[in-house]
Design a protein around this motif. Structure first.
Motif, short mmCIF file in Angstrom:
data_model
loop_
_atom_site.label_atom_id
_atom_site.label_comp_id
_atom_site.label_asym_id
_atom_site.label_seq_id
_atom_site.Cartn_x
_atom_site.Cartn_y
_atom_site.Cartn_z
N ALA A 1 21.01 12.62 -86.88
CA ALA A 1 21.77 11.85 -85.88
C ALA A 1 23.03 12.62 -85.53
CB ALA A 1 22.12 10.47 -86.41
N THR B 1 25.46 8.76 -78.81
CA THR B 1 24.68 9.06 -80.01
C THR B 1 23.26 9.48 -79.66
OG1 THR B 1 24.01 6.74 -80.23
CG2 THR B 1 25.99 7.42 -81.40
N TYR C 1 19.42 10.22 -82.00
CA TYR C 1 18.77 10.10 -83.30
C TYR C 1 17.42 10.78 -83.29
CZ TYR C 1 22.10 6.29 -84.17
OH TYR C 1 23.24 5.54 -84.34
N LYS D 1 15.18 6.23 -85.88
CA LYS D 1 15.64 5.26 -84.89
C LYS D 1 15.35 3.84 -85.35
CE LYS D 1 15.35 8.07 -80.70
NZ LYS D 1 14.61 8.34 -79.43
#
Length: 116
Positions: free
Chosen positions: A49, A57, A59, A64
């Motif tokens: 991440a 952001t 991931y 996730k």
């Protein structure tokens, strides 16, 4: 000199939670991206991440909905909240940061083991 110091790894049972922290210290003018990578035995290091200075952001698909990255800009600290941990999350987790207009730094790594 800039340092990244991680904490929070350990042993947890499947389904459990851990929170990793990484604090950057030293001669810091600005921090762009901060993030977490991991490396399992026999595998390449992979992005888990990442969060930008603006809070955007991203991931890895495998985490996730289970992991949440956040940062405290005032403390130059990034966190990784890991929930619903699975055995396949077992790895050494490394903090990463892009500091002072493009210099990349790594933490020393912290072991996360998910096992019953």
């Amino acid at each position: 000199q800039v340092q990244l110091v991680e904490s929070g790894g350990g042993l947890v049972q499947p389904g459990g939670s851990l929170r990793l922290s990484c604090a950057a210290s030293g001669s810091i003018f600005s921090i762009n991206h901060m993030g977490w990578y991991r490396q399992a035995p026999g595998k390449q290091r992979e992005l888990v991440a990442r969060v930008t200075s603006g809070g955007t952001t991203n991931y890895a698909d495998s985490v996730k909905g289970r992991f949440t990255i956040s940062r405290d800009n005032a403390k130059n600290t990034v966190y990784l909240q890991m929930n619903s941990l699975k055995p396949e999350d077992t790895a050494v987790y490394y903090c990463n940061a892009i500091i002072n207009f493009g210099y990349q730094y790594w933490g020393q790594g912290t072991q996360v083991t998910v096992s019953s």
